[in-house]
Design a protein around this motif. Structure first.
Motif, PDB file in Angstrom:
ATOM      1  N   UNK A 261      44.603   9.587  64.255  1.00  0.00           N
ATOM      2  CA  UNK A 261      44.726   8.226  64.594  1.00  0.00           C
ATOM      3  C   UNK A 261      43.481   7.438  64.776  1.00  0.00           C
ATOM      4  N   UNK A 265      42.149   4.411  62.871  1.00  0.00           N
ATOM      5  CA  UNK A 265      41.735   2.923  63.527  1.00  0.00           C
ATOM      6  C   UNK A 265      40.445   2.496  63.128  1.00  0.00           C
ATOM      7  N   UNK A 281      46.452  -3.900  57.990  1.00  0.00           N
ATOM      8  CA  UNK A 281      47.499  -3.608  58.821  1.00  0.00           C
ATOM      9  C   UNK A 281      48.190  -5.235  59.197  1.00  0.00           C
ATOM     10  N   UNK A 282      49.435  -5.125  59.018  1.00  0.00           N
ATOM     11  CA  UNK A 282      50.066  -6.451  59.440  1.00  0.00           C
ATOM     12  C   UNK A 282      50.754  -6.219  60.798  1.00  0.00           C
ATOM     13  N   UNK A 283      51.726  -7.190  61.181  1.00  0.00           N
ATOM     14  CA  UNK A 283      52.220  -6.991  62.629  1.00  0.00           C
ATOM     15  C   UNK A 283      53.330  -5.726  62.601  1.00  0.00           C
ATOM     16  N   UNK A 286      51.071  -2.777  63.298  1.00  0.00           N
ATOM     17  CA  UNK A 286      50.859  -2.937  64.670  1.00  0.00           C
ATOM     18  C   UNK A 286      51.805  -2.310  65.284  1.00  0.00           C
ATOM     19  N   UNK A 289      52.216   1.232  65.316  1.00  0.00           N
ATOM     20  CA  UNK A 289      51.097   1.912  66.433  1.00  0.00           C
ATOM     21  C   UNK A 289      51.567   1.993  67.720  1.00  0.00           C
ATOM     22  N   UNK A 293      52.316   5.227  69.729  1.00  0.00           N
ATOM     23  CA  UNK A 293      51.414   5.133  71.083  1.00  0.00           C
ATOM     24  C   UNK A 293      52.492   5.513  72.257  1.00  0.00           C
ATOM     25  N   UNK A 305      49.798  14.779  72.166  1.00  0.00           N
ATOM     26  CA  UNK A 305      50.154  14.294  71.238  1.00  0.00           C
ATOM     27  C   UNK A 305      51.672  14.703  70.803  1.00  0.00           C
ATOM     28  N   UNK A 309      49.528   8.489  63.751  1.00  0.00           N
ATOM     29  CA  UNK A 309      50.086   7.686  62.651  1.00  0.00           C
ATOM     30  C   UNK A 309      48.712   7.541  61.764  1.00  0.00           C
ATOM     31  N   UNK A 373      58.673  -1.482  77.088  1.00  0.00           N
ATOM     32  CA  UNK A 373      58.607  -2.924  77.361  1.00  0.00           C
ATOM     33  C   UNK A 373      57.933  -3.919  76.585  1.00  0.00           C
ATOM     34  N   UNK A 374      57.145  -3.626  75.805  1.00  0.00           N
ATOM     35  CA  UNK A 374      56.303  -4.428  74.936  1.00  0.00           C
ATOM     36  C   UNK A 374      56.855  -4.180  73.305  1.00  0.00           C
ATOM     37  N   UNK A 375      58.006  -3.565  73.044  1.00  0.00           N
ATOM     38  CA  UNK A 375      58.294  -3.297  71.828  1.00  0.00           C
ATOM     39  C   UNK A 375      59.792  -4.205  71.576  1.00  0.00           C
ATOM     40  N   UNK A 376      59.766  -4.615  70.346  1.00  0.00           N
ATOM     41  CA  UNK A 376      60.961  -5.625  70.196  1.00  0.00           C
ATOM     42  C   UNK A 376      61.623  -5.124  68.873  1.00  0.00           C
TER      43      UNK A 376
END
Lengths: 417, 417
Positions: A261, A265, A281-283, A286, A289, A293, A305, A309, A373-376
């Motif tokens: 990883x 990066x 890398x696109x959205x 990201x 990742x 993570x 781990x 990726x 929380x931060x994943x849609x």
């Protein structure tokens, strides 16, 4: 008598990345790299080469479309010239032993070369490595060259740098070498394909609107303009090469994952430090990742781990993981990057992980302590396909009667007009 | 007698980026940085502070909502403690000169602090720099502190690192300093706001689905985990500080632009080299970079630039350009990132660039030789707003009778309940 050979070659995915050439003609890299060869069950190139005194010129068909102006294709010519030269030397040597009349002068014949990939080029998966490895391997078989695979890797390297790594199965080190003539820039096997059978891979084929910068062009811009790449080459990679080799030999997934990883990066960081910057890398990349993570965070143990990726010169992700965690990861990926109803290629489950319950993919419960929380959830087909594959073997000679890609006249059986 | 002062302070946008602290308590950075102070006409913080023996405790309202548990706000307490200490010393000195009875003991009074931004927090524009600069500047005025702006910058720095740069107008150098106590980590003006009047800025406010990593947290992860940041700090920034200072003094836009873009890219490269990686640029940010890169390429002269992008810890772009090129850039941005019909805030044209023909924004012809091959038109409101602004002045004391944010009782005039 038919002078023809057919063989197949695998794709490899680097875990310590190659980015930058110190010699663009000989394809000598600015740093060493390490890759994992993937199983040919999912991804392979196949090449048939026939030599005949009747052929009026050397011709090449790629995915059944003829490539024209071969003389302008310097990388192809490098491989043809180098293998022909070795064949000529071999013929001379044989002549001394058994007499010239008993030696077939293949080095003077023109070639018909037909090469196919079993995966769509549109997937954006690097096919030049498997393609050039297959070309050079098939030539070595056709010409019966008495050389080692490592010697052969120096020729494949001149077709496409990372092709030298596809000549071996398992885990492969491409030593950058230091000599100006490239004679020590070669591939060596670290461990064979059966060394670490628990290690598997998922390839996530990501949609992308626009073609990105080619790696050939991109890497030289990075060499020219990125101060950070110079530091990476001199101070970061040498140490990582040692640690990664060690992690592979010890089958230490935690260390393998961390280095994989971090090196992905850092490669993309150097692309961003290029001027003007290069973005692969696109959205969606990201977000993959982020999912991996959070999946790793769900263990609650820093330094432990469950997945790693890595991204090459495009938005597609390759995820390495141990066998037992693959179903979790497929479930997570297909939850946040679901397929449309029409997308029948999304996941073919070649190893029957979801047998009898394939309807559950993407609907299994989240792993314990997974923080979303931060994943849609992304729009359908943001990931077009998930390929499940394993560590695989190097090139294979095919001797079946139906294996040849050429018909009796020496033209592609499936020619596209 | 009312002991109250009101002042306003500007936003600043770094062109050599600050990322990483060597001391998180004193907010001492790992490298020096340079910023441009933007005009307060578009973006400013405004703060009223009243001191009174009648106040039972010190209270703070931010955008008219009270901040509770001030004692836990270490950064605020740093600023209050440091300015009160200087006030106390000043009171003691005055007492010696004119007698203690003639000195107002403001250092012993509680404060009511009311602070507002004239720009929406939702825009994701860094408000902590202008906010802390305004707090510290207003305190220095209220307390009549006999110190220089550079001395004051060391206090603002302890509220929010980049706040020290907002105490000056024009072009500002934050010297990292080397002392452990932070006494040489301070802001100095390179050139005032009227030094280079042709230089202007456009702020593109970009939509983003999810909140990103805070800069406070993010930068320390980079310090801990990115090998590339260490190289940047030691080997790249010192040289860029010199070249950027020189470019500003010579008003050399080409050099200014090149360094600005390279430094923004390298800062984000170090974010990507962080483990786990930090991403602030999204697909819209990347596309803005592409548009500006192609706009610069359209000159046909390598090394000649018409615009420079820079990105802080978020997806918003700030574009610096010379006055004559601003209409071209607004046209390009609004062509590829158009507003929806309802979006009346998209571009307010404060300097009347498109007077009488505002309907033409986004519909002017492309610049000559502009290559739009890899650029596509984004969905409406991918950029929500374009703010056109200029290089501006530092904090200003407001003495108008309507300027105070507090009513006669010392509470916010516009309190939200």
């Amino acid at each position: 008598m038919l002078y023809e050979k057919t063989s197949t070659s695998p794709v490899n995915i680097a875990v310590i990345k190659y980015w930058g050439k110190r010699d663009t003609e000989l394809i000598l890299p600015t740093n060493s790299s390490i890759s994992v060869t993937l199983s040919q069950d999912q991804l392979q190139s196949k090449t048939t080469i026939r030599a005949s005194p009747k052929f009026t010129k050397t011709r090449l068909w790629l995915n059944n479309v003829e490539e024209l102006n071969l003389s302008n294709n310097a990388r192809l010519q490098n491989c043809l010239r180098a293998t022909k030269k070795l064949r000529k030397e071999y013929e001379d040597q044989l002549s001394d032993e058994i007499g010239r009349d008993n030696v077939i002068p293949l080095s003077t014949y023109n070639l018909h070369i037909c090469s196919e990939n079993n995966f769509p080029t549109a997937a954006g998966l690097a096919s030049s490595a498997s393609g050039f490895a297959c070309l050079v391997y098939t030539l070595s078989q056709l010409y019966e060259l008495p050389i080692s695979t490592t010697e052969l890797s120096k020729i494949a390297r001149q077709g496409s740098g990372s092709a030298c790594r596809s000549l071996f199965g398992g885990f492969v080190n491409w030593q950058m070498g230091t000599k100006q003539d490239g004679s020590d820039s070669q591939a060596l096997q670290i461990a064979s394909s059966d060394h670490w059978p628990e290690l598997e891979a998922l390839i996530c084929v990501v949609s992308d609107a626009k073609k990105s910068t080619s790696s050939t062009e991109g890497m030289q811009n990075t060499v020219k303009t990125s101060p950070l790449l110079q530091y990476r080459i001199n101070n970061v990679v040498p140490e990582r090469m040692k640690f990664m080799t060690d992690a592979i030999l010890r089958k230490d997934f935690n260390k393998f994952a961390e280095l994989t990883m971090k090196d992905s990066n850092q490669f993309h960081a150097c692309c961003l430090d290029t001027f003007p910057p290069i973005f692969y890398l696109n959205d969606i990349s990201r977000a993959i990742i982020r999912v991996i993570t959070e999946y790793n965070n769900s263990t609650g143990k820093p330094g432990e781990y469950k997945a790693a990726y890595t991204f090459d010169a495009g938005p597609n992700a390759v995820i390495y993981a141990l066998k037992q965690n693959i179903p979790d990861i497929i479930n997570l990926i297909s939850k946040y990057f679901p397929p449309s109803q029409n997308n029948l290629n999304y996941f073919s489950d070649p190893y029957n992980l979801f047998s009898n319950e394939s309807e559950k993919i993407g609907k299994l419960p989240l792993p314990n302590n997974f923080n979303e929380d931060f994943i849609h959830i992304f729009p359908n087909d943001s990931i077009k396909q998930i390929l499940h594959t394993r560590v695989g073997k190097g090139p294979r000679l095919k001797s079946g009667s139906n294996d040849s890609l050429l018909n009796s006249d020496g033209f592609p059986k499936n020619l596209k007009s």
